[in-house]
Design an enzyme around this catalytic site. Structure first.
Site, PDB file in Angstrom:
ATOM      1  N   GLU A  97      52.247  29.027  25.730  1.00  0.00           N
ATOM      2  CA  GLU A  97      51.570  29.974  24.836  1.00  0.00           C
ATOM      3  C   GLU A  97      52.459  31.147  24.474  1.00  0.00           C
ATOM      4  O   GLU A  97      53.352  31.511  25.237  1.00  0.00           O
ATOM      5  CB  GLU A  97      50.352  30.554  25.560  1.00  0.00           C
ATOM      6  CG  GLU A  97      49.280  29.544  25.730  1.00  0.00           C
ATOM      7  CD  GLU A  97      48.133  30.066  26.573  1.00  0.00           C
ATOM      8  OE1 GLU A  97      47.855  31.284  26.531  1.00  0.00           O
ATOM      9  OE2 GLU A  97      47.533  29.245  27.264  1.00  0.00           O
ATOM     10  N   CYS A 110      54.876  38.206  22.665  1.00  0.00           N
ATOM     11  CA  CYS A 110      54.781  37.944  24.098  1.00  0.00           C
ATOM     12  C   CYS A 110      55.040  36.450  24.263  1.00  0.00           C
ATOM     13  O   CYS A 110      54.301  35.629  23.733  1.00  0.00           O
ATOM     14  CB  CYS A 110      53.385  38.317  24.592  1.00  0.00           C
ATOM     15  SG  CYS A 110      53.109  37.843  26.313  1.00  0.00           S
ATOM     16  N   CYS A 117      54.052  27.742  36.323  1.00  0.00           N
ATOM     17  CA  CYS A 117      54.627  28.770  37.182  1.00  0.00           C
ATOM     18  C   CYS A 117      54.397  28.357  38.628  1.00  0.00           C
ATOM     19  O   CYS A 117      53.402  27.723  38.943  1.00  0.00           O
ATOM     20  CB  CYS A 117      53.916  30.100  36.910  1.00  0.00           C
ATOM     21  SG  CYS A 117      54.640  31.495  37.804  1.00  0.00           S
ATOM     22  N   CYS A 121      50.008  33.336  41.957  1.00  0.00           N
ATOM     23  CA  CYS A 121      49.144  34.534  41.977  1.00  0.00           C
ATOM     24  C   CYS A 121      47.685  34.099  41.810  1.00  0.00           C
ATOM     25  O   CYS A 121      47.367  33.285  40.934  1.00  0.00           O
ATOM     26  CB  CYS A 121      49.543  35.509  40.860  1.00  0.00           C
ATOM     27  SG  CYS A 121      51.227  36.134  41.017  1.00  0.00           S
ATOM     28  N   CYS A 124      45.666  34.375  38.356  1.00  0.00           N
ATOM     29  CA  CYS A 124      46.355  33.914  37.140  1.00  0.00           C
ATOM     30  C   CYS A 124      45.908  32.524  36.726  1.00  0.00           C
ATOM     31  O   CYS A 124      45.775  31.626  37.568  1.00  0.00           O
ATOM     32  CB  CYS A 124      47.862  33.935  37.402  1.00  0.00           C
ATOM     33  SG  CYS A 124      48.824  33.288  36.029  1.00  0.00           S
ATOM     34  N   GLU A 167      57.528  32.764  35.391  1.00  0.00           N
ATOM     35  CA  GLU A 167      58.188  33.899  36.052  1.00  0.00           C
ATOM     36  C   GLU A 167      59.632  33.935  35.532  1.00  0.00           C
ATOM     37  O   GLU A 167      60.458  33.086  35.895  1.00  0.00           O
ATOM     38  CB  GLU A 167      58.128  33.693  37.574  1.00  0.00           C
ATOM     39  CG  GLU A 167      59.033  34.601  38.385  1.00  0.00           C
ATOM     40  CD  GLU A 167      58.920  36.088  38.043  1.00  0.00           C
ATOM     41  OE1 GLU A 167      57.799  36.616  37.977  1.00  0.00           O
ATOM     42  OE2 GLU A 167      59.967  36.730  37.834  1.00  0.00           O
ATOM     43  N   SER A 221      55.068  43.561  38.466  1.00  0.00           N
ATOM     44  CA  SER A 221      53.628  43.354  38.630  1.00  0.00           C
ATOM     45  C   SER A 221      53.268  43.682  40.068  1.00  0.00           C
ATOM     46  O   SER A 221      53.595  42.927  40.977  1.00  0.00           O
ATOM     47  CB  SER A 221      53.280  41.895  38.323  1.00  0.00           C
ATOM     48  OG  SER A 221      53.648  41.604  36.999  1.00  0.00           O
ATOM     49  N   HIS A 223      49.986  45.303  41.402  1.00  0.00           N
ATOM     50  CA  HIS A 223      48.591  44.884  41.599  1.00  0.00           C
ATOM     51  C   HIS A 223      47.976  45.279  42.929  1.00  0.00           C
ATOM     52  O   HIS A 223      46.765  45.085  43.114  1.00  0.00           O
ATOM     53  CB  HIS A 223      48.422  43.367  41.388  1.00  0.00           C
ATOM     54  CG  HIS A 223      48.903  42.870  40.059  1.00  0.00           C
ATOM     55  ND1 HIS A 223      48.827  43.616  38.908  1.00  0.00           N
ATOM     56  CD2 HIS A 223      49.485  41.701  39.685  1.00  0.00           C
ATOM     57  CE1 HIS A 223      49.339  42.934  37.893  1.00  0.00           C
ATOM     58  NE2 HIS A 223      49.758  41.773  38.339  1.00  0.00           N
ATOM     59  N   ASN A 301      41.783  40.054  33.567  1.00  0.00           N
ATOM     60  CA  ASN A 301      41.103  39.104  32.686  1.00  0.00           C
ATOM     61  C   ASN A 301      40.427  38.060  33.544  1.00  0.00           C
ATOM     62  O   ASN A 301      41.126  37.326  34.246  1.00  0.00           O
ATOM     63  CB  ASN A 301      42.140  38.380  31.828  1.00  0.00           C
ATOM     64  CG  ASN A 301      42.350  39.087  30.524  1.00  0.00           C
ATOM     65  OD1 ASN A 301      41.424  39.280  29.770  1.00  0.00           O
ATOM     66  ND2 ASN A 301      43.589  39.477  30.282  1.00  0.00           N
ATOM     67  N   CYS A 341      46.696  35.501  28.981  1.00  0.00           N
ATOM     68  CA  CYS A 341      47.726  34.484  29.070  1.00  0.00           C
ATOM     69  C   CYS A 341      47.283  33.257  29.860  1.00  0.00           C
ATOM     70  O   CYS A 341      46.602  33.352  30.864  1.00  0.00           O
ATOM     71  CB  CYS A 341      48.900  35.166  29.728  1.00  0.00           C
ATOM     72  SG  CYS A 341      50.096  34.086  30.346  1.00  0.00           S
TER      73      CYS A 341
HETATM   74  N1  SAH Z   1      55.494  36.171  36.111  1.00  0.00           N
HETATM   75  C1  SAH Z   1      55.642  37.455  35.507  1.00  0.00           C
HETATM   76  C2  SAH Z   1      55.275  37.504  34.037  1.00  0.00           C
HETATM   77  C3  SAH Z   1      54.139  36.692  33.538  1.00  0.00           C
HETATM   78  S1  SAH Z   1      52.536  37.278  33.846  1.00  0.00           S
HETATM   79  C4  SAH Z   1      54.894  38.495  36.296  1.00  0.00           C
HETATM   80  O1  SAH Z   1      54.251  38.154  37.281  1.00  0.00           O
HETATM   81  O2  SAH Z   1      55.003  39.675  35.969  1.00  0.00           O
HETATM   82  C5  SAH Z   1      52.384  38.779  32.906  1.00  0.00           C
HETATM   83  C6  SAH Z   1      51.451  39.791  33.554  1.00  0.00           C
HETATM   84  O3  SAH Z   1      50.083  39.345  33.490  1.00  0.00           O
HETATM   85  C7  SAH Z   1      51.726  40.042  35.030  1.00  0.00           C
HETATM   86  O4  SAH Z   1      51.613  41.420  35.306  1.00  0.00           O
HETATM   87  C8  SAH Z   1      50.615  39.261  35.712  1.00  0.00           C
HETATM   88  O5  SAH Z   1      50.404  39.687  37.022  1.00  0.00           O
HETATM   89  C9  SAH Z   1      49.472  39.546  34.757  1.00  0.00           C
HETATM   90  N2  SAH Z   1      48.324  38.653  34.873  1.00  0.00           N
HETATM   91  C10 SAH Z   1      48.282  37.348  35.181  1.00  0.00           C
HETATM   92  N3  SAH Z   1      47.012  36.902  35.185  1.00  0.00           N
HETATM   93  C11 SAH Z   1      46.237  37.960  34.843  1.00  0.00           C
HETATM   94  C12 SAH Z   1      44.848  38.150  34.676  1.00  0.00           C
HETATM   95  N4  SAH Z   1      43.982  37.150  34.862  1.00  0.00           N
HETATM   96  N5  SAH Z   1      44.426  39.374  34.329  1.00  0.00           N
HETATM   97  C13 SAH Z   1      45.290  40.401  34.136  1.00  0.00           C
HETATM   98  N6  SAH Z   1      46.605  40.286  34.271  1.00  0.00           N
HETATM   99  C14 SAH Z   1      47.076  39.088  34.641  1.00  0.00           C
END
Ligand code: SAH
Length: 356
Positions: A97, A110, A117, A121, A124, A167, A221, A223, A301, A341
């Site tokens: 995407e 983006c 991946c 996480c 995600c 990633e 990231s 969190h 999200n 995403c």
């Molecule tokens: N792997 C990288 C980049 C891709 S994800 C990373 O971890 O940073 C891009 C961003 O979206 C990251 O900050 C990730 O933690 C966040 N992300 C992933 N799933 C999400 C969700 N359901 N809600 C909000 N942010 C999310």
């Protein structure tokens, strides 16, 4: 890279590499430059369009080389803003995407860096599906080229965030190649100041990136402000806990002069308490001494089956500001088109599985 017919892909090559690839055709240097410009400034995808080359030469190119280009498999345009979300299909059938977002200062793409991946996480959409493969530099550029092909030249992509699926630091060499191509003066010439690379925190790769001397923005990231909670959300934290990660961010700043920004997805009941804000501030204050740290807050999200609900980013921002930490609440774009995403690919794969 060669495909099944042993043709070499050209879009992913820097000028010197392109010259090497074209050497068997005894191509003079100015012709190599011409072809590079066709690929990166005019962004043509068919040798037939390189009209200042002879017909015979174009046919020779066609027989021995190819230009990688994903296909648009699905496209969703927001009715609320100008955000467009793309599901692209790569030449091997895999899908990723990308999102095109319009801001007052320009157009940001983006893009994805991997098919899937392997970071796992918990919040995600891409994590449960695992990693299929890395994307090549040409496949990353192709995501931007397809967006630009749909808009006039003055509305072309002017900034890139590596925040799609994957990633980026787990696909280090290809991402670096992509960044070199994107910023190449003879090509797109995009300043890396307009590029943000987001990582979940692969410490040795952050150290390596610091030595590249690139002007991009590194975004981590985070969190969560404590190891137990972060490890539960992000398994990568077990390998590279917060002390190591934040020390790497401090080093990155000392080596590059570029401050690292932090992403924080606000999750109700998980990481949104005043206590979490206090802990986060304590963690971040020493990273860039004498400067206020900066955190981007994103309401999480909700992804099907993960059970996480969005907390109040505005409220958490107030807690953070009381602690002396600057925070911005990420404007959510394209809310009506699942711009979160990973969700389009996930739906596409679920449809595929239930039909087969
Ligand atoms: N792997 C990288 C980049 C891709 S994800 C990373 O971890 O940073 C891009 C961003 O979206 C990251 O900050 C990730 O933690 C966040 N992300 C992933 N799933 C999400 C969700 N359901 N809600 C909000 N942010 C999310």
């Amino acid at each position: 890279m060669s495909n099944a017919n042993q043709k070499t892909e050209l879009l992913g090559l820097l000028p010197a590499q392109l010259a090497d690839a074209l050497a068997p055709l005894k191509v003079p240097a100015y012709r190599v430059q011409q072809i590079f410009r066709w690929l990166h400034q005019r962004r043509v995808k068919d040798f037939a369009e390189m009209t200042d080359l002879s017909k015979q030469f174009r046919m020779d190119l066609q027989n021995q080389f190819y230009i990688n280009q994903p296909k648009i498999k699905q496209k969703l345009a927001s009715c609320i803003d100008n955000t467009v979300k793309y599901l692209y299909q790569m030449q091997d059938g895999n899908c990723v995407e990308a999102v095109r977002m319009v801001y007052h200062h320009g157009v940001t793409a983006c893009i994805s860096t991997q098919v899937g991946c392997r970071m796992g996480c918990k919040f995600c959409a891409s994590a449960p599906l695992g990693l299929v493969r890395n994307l090549t530099a040409a496949e990353m550029l192709g995501q931007i080229d397809l967006m630009d092909a749909e808009y006039p030249e003055e509305e072309r992509v002017s900034g890139v965030v590596l925040m799609g699926i994957g990633e980026p630091l787990d696909n280090y060499e290809n991402v670096l190649q992509f960044l070199r191509l994107l910023s190449c003066q003879e090509g797109r010439a995009m300043s890396l100041r307009h590029v943000t690379l987001s990582t979940c925190g692969l410490v040795p790769k952050i150290d390596q990136l610091a030595k590249e001397g690139l002007a991009l923005t590194l975004s981590v990231s985070l969190h969560s402000p404590n190891d137990a909670a972060r490890s539960a959300l992000m398994p990568v934290n077990r390998k590279y806990p917060l002390d190591q990660l934040l020390a790497a961010c401090g080093d990155y700043f000392r080596k590059t002069g570029r401050r690292v920004t932090f992403e924080y997805a606000v999750i109700r009941g998980e990481n949104d308490s005043p206590e979490a804000a206090k802990q986060l501030a304590q963690r971040l204050r020493p990273v860039f001494p004498g400067m206020r740290p900066h955190v981007n807050l994103i309401p999480v999200n909700p992804v099907q089956d993960t059970g996480f609900c969005a907390g109040s980013a505005a409220q958490f921002r107030k807690y953070l500001e009381q602690e002396g930490v600057n925070a911005t609440v990420r404007r959510t774009l394209g809310e009506d088109i699942q711009a979160a995403c990973g969700q389009l690919r996930r739906n596409e794969m679920q449809d595929h599985n239930s039909n087969s």
